[in-house]
Design a protein around this motif. Structure first.
Motif, PDB file in Angstrom:
ATOM      1  N   VAL A 153      15.023  42.626  49.268  1.00 44.92           N
ATOM      2  CA  VAL A 153      13.941  43.041  48.362  1.00 44.92           C
ATOM      3  C   VAL A 153      14.143  42.392  47.000  1.00 44.92           C
ATOM      4  CG1 VAL A 153      12.817  44.992  47.228  1.00 44.92           C
ATOM      5  CG2 VAL A 153      13.565  45.201  49.609  1.00 44.92           C
ATOM      6  N   LEU A 157       7.682  49.942  51.024  1.00 43.15           N
ATOM      7  CA  LEU A 157       7.314  48.585  50.609  1.00 43.15           C
ATOM      8  C   LEU A 157       5.873  48.244  50.974  1.00 43.15           C
ATOM      9  CD1 LEU A 157      10.526  46.528  51.374  1.00 43.15           C
ATOM     10  CD2 LEU A 157       9.446  46.862  49.137  1.00 43.15           C
ATOM     11  N   SER A 178      12.911  38.924  46.601  1.00 45.19           N
ATOM     12  CA  SER A 178      11.457  38.765  46.542  1.00 45.19           C
ATOM     13  C   SER A 178      10.891  38.989  45.146  1.00 45.19           C
ATOM     14  CB  SER A 178      10.781  39.714  47.531  1.00 45.19           C
ATOM     15  OG  SER A 178      10.838  41.054  47.058  1.00 45.19           O
ATOM     16  N   VAL A 181       3.833  49.784  48.304  1.00 44.94           N
ATOM     17  CA  VAL A 181       4.002  49.020  47.065  1.00 44.94           C
ATOM     18  C   VAL A 181       3.208  47.725  47.133  1.00 44.94           C
ATOM     19  CG1 VAL A 181       5.687  47.706  45.693  1.00 44.94           C
ATOM     20  CG2 VAL A 181       6.230  50.037  46.452  1.00 44.94           C
ATOM     21  N   ASP A 182       3.245  47.047  48.262  1.00 45.66           N
ATOM     22  CA  ASP A 182       2.565  45.762  48.406  1.00 45.66           C
ATOM     23  C   ASP A 182       1.050  45.865  48.297  1.00 45.66           C
ATOM     24  OD1 ASP A 182       4.952  44.412  48.611  1.00 45.66           O
ATOM     25  OD2 ASP A 182       4.891  44.261  50.794  1.00 45.66           O
ATOM     26  N   GLN A 220       3.392  46.955  40.697  1.00 44.29           N
ATOM     27  CA  GLN A 220       3.971  46.488  41.952  1.00 44.29           C
ATOM     28  C   GLN A 220       5.401  45.992  41.736  1.00 44.29           C
ATOM     29  OE1 GLN A 220       2.638  42.799  44.046  1.00 44.29           O
ATOM     30  NE2 GLN A 220       1.826  44.301  45.526  1.00 44.29           N
ATOM     31  N   ARG A 249       8.635  47.784  43.392  1.00 40.84           N
ATOM     32  CA  ARG A 249       9.454  46.959  44.300  1.00 40.84           C
ATOM     33  C   ARG A 249      10.906  46.994  43.811  1.00 40.84           C
ATOM     34  NH1 ARG A 249       9.352  43.233  48.278  1.00 40.84           N
ATOM     35  NH2 ARG A 249       7.184  43.529  48.799  1.00 40.84           N
TER      36      ARG A 249
END
Length: 144
Positions: A98, A64, A101, A67-68, A76, A80
């Protein structure tokens, strides 16, 4: 080696294989190399998805974090979503976090359905309780 092959599907397949082998030892370097060296398209998408999927199952926090830091919002979002789906069977509570988000939309809806399905395979009562806690807008009906 792969860079010496003429551009095309054979080169992409070799690069895909190299990236996946490398990712076992260093997923950050492998993913970054794939993004820098592979042409955009299905093979790169599949390579990144596989790297992130495997990585998330080993260390979701690191996956993560990588990815962020991606600067392409669409990439992204896709990666995610990959993390959430990778966690669905082994760590559904983390998958739910996750998933929460993700921005509303088709990707989130697809992930919710996948998480609910995978979670139900290991604990149908918990999966149903989670699905029932979702709003209609978040995909409760699809998850159920």
């Amino acid at each position: 080696m792969a860079e010496q092959l003429p551009a095309g599907s054979e080169r992409d397949a070799v690069m895909h294989s190299l990236a996946l082998e490398w990712a076992d030892q260093d997923p950050v370097a492998a993913a970054n190399w794939a993004m820098a060296e592979m042409p955009e398209g299905l093979e790169l998408d599949a390579t990144l998805r596989t790297i992130v999927w495997d990585w998330a199952q080993k260390n979701s926090a690191e996956a993560l974090a990588w990815v962020d830091q991606l600067t392409d919002p669409a990439l992204q979002l896709e990666e995610r979503a990959t993390v959430a789906m990778a966690l669905a069977r082994t760590n559904p509570n983390s998958a739910v976090i996750v998933t929460a988000s993700l921005p509303a939309g088709e990707t989130k809806s697809n992930v919710i359905v996948n998480v609910a399905f995978q979670w139900a395979l290991i604990d149908s009562k918990a999966a149903t309780a989670w699905a029932q806690s979702l709003s209609v807008d978040d995909g409760r009906d699809q998850a159920l």
